[in-house]
Design an enzyme around this catalytic site. Structure first.
Site: not given
Length: 401
Positions: A129, A133, A137, A139, A141, A143, A161, A230, A260-261, A312, A315
């Protein structure tokens, strides 16, 4: 029978019976999802081969098995033969960037990720994640790793965040070891990209060659993090647009959502599902998933939204295609997940619901597309003139350290 219900029914069958049934149905949903005949023909050939392969060796009747051979971490073919890819802003990426100047770089990252995930299985999702993230934002980099200072406002306090992103200490430990091995050579942005891949592999998912050579940004964008990322309540049209805004497609959105599995989410992230808002977003609450939602209500009751639920439930620590199977049965956790399974068409975008069904049916298709989408996301770069460096400490620009 509705085509998605038919596919979900087949996912309850042993692999060899599922293959025969799919062949009889003509794989209509796959054809719609993949949108080109060559993929469909290749899939039909594979299915015919599966018939002979499984004819004398039945597979146990388990929902989350997906007729995929090969071990965890098996490399998928992604059409990358060593050619270098442009990431914009004058940055050129390639798989061999550190081969001569820091040959143990990937080994160091992999060992640290394996150690961290062994101690805390949730860390695999957290590291994956962080890369997502970061890239969304300005690219990829690094940040997202910057701390607030009197002269810089970072992205860690952005709404998507704050009290959510984790794994910073793991990245710190990796960077410290890399600085001892080869000072000021491996960027923090590349550490995030490699750690994301290794987190997938250690969880049982596919492997791919990570393209490296990124530079670390000297600034961050709190506003960009609040606007670009999102939300867990987003509808399909919004999700597609968020991905288009950074140069990714609806297909990339569906494939990358498969991350998100693994991992967990706080009750505040899926409260709309519990309140019934998820039903208006396309997840009709019926007998099939009523027990699922009731179990979530019990988990969240009295927790003030702080309780965690597995993304999930079937599993939770394995990187597989169970996430998509869950969506077909109405058991997606986040509203933004469940809406993918029954979405209306988005003008100019791939068939989102068809892709969900395709990935639910065949994990190898999901693995291939996920690896390709991770590479495309990893090429997102800051705009021209933004400059960059290799930070010595991932939390602060070199000028501040």
């Amino acid at each position: 029978m509705h085509p998605h219900k038919a596919i979900h029914h087949e996912l309850q069958l042993p692999c060899h019976k599922r293959t025969l049934k799919a062949f009889a149905l003509g794989i209509d949903l796959h054809r719609a999802a993949m949108e080109h005949a060559t993929t469909t023909m290749a899939l039909l050939v594979l299915l015919v081969l599966d018939v002979s392969a499984y004819a004398t060796e039945p597979t146990p009747d388990v929902v989350n098995k997906s007729c995929v051979t090969g071990g965890a971490g098996a490399a998928v073919s992604i059409g990358y033969g060593g050619a270098r890819a442009s990431a914009g802003a004058g940055v050129t990426l390639g798989a061999d960037t550190y081969r001569a100047i820091c040959p143990r770089a990937e080994e160091i990252v992999r060992a640290a990720v394996e150690k961290a995930v062994a101690a805390d299985p949730r860390m695999a999702a957290s590291l994956l994640r962080l890369h997502f993230h970061d890239c969304f934002v300005n690219g990829c980099d690094g940040s997202v790793l910057l701390d607030d200072t009197p002269f810089l406002v970072g992205e860690k306090t952005a709404v998507p965040n704050a009290n959510s992103l984790r794994g910073f200490e793991v990245i710190d430990a990796i960077k410290d070891e890399l600085e001892l091995e080869c000072p000021e050579t491996v960027s923090c942005a590349d550490v995030l990209a490699i750690a994301a891949r290794d987190s997938v592999v250690v969880s049982g998912g596919p492997s791919w060659q990570v393209e490296v050579g990124r530079k670390d940004g000297r600034t961050a964008s709190l506003q960009g993090a609040n606007v670009n990322l999102p939300a867990p309540t987003s509808g399909v049209a919004t999700l597609v647009q968020k991905f288009r805004n950074v140069g990714l497609s609806a297909k990339d959105m569906v494939a990358l959502s498969g991350a998100h599995t693994i991992g967990k989410a706080r009750c505040t992230s899926f409260s709309a599902r519990l309140a019934g808002a998820g039903a208006s977003a396309g997840a009709a609450v019926g007998a099939s998933n009523l027990a699922f939602l009731q179990s979530l209500q019990q988990l969240c009751a009295g927790s003030a939204g702080s309780a965690l639920a597995h993304l999930d439930l079937a599993t939770p620590a394995t990187f597989d295609n169970q996430y998509y199977i869950n969506l077909l049965s109405g058991d997606g956790l986040l509203p933004s997940d469940q809406v993918l399974a029954s979405s209306a068409a988005v003008p100019g975008a791939e068939d989102v619901a068809g892709l969900v069904a395709a990935y639910a049916f065949d994990a190898s298709v999901f693995f291939q597309d996920f690896a390709e989408s991770m590479l495309r996301m990893g090429r997102l770069a800051p705009g021209a003139g933004s400059g960059g460096e290799v930070r010595r400490n991932c939390r602060v620009p070199n000028s501040s350290s």
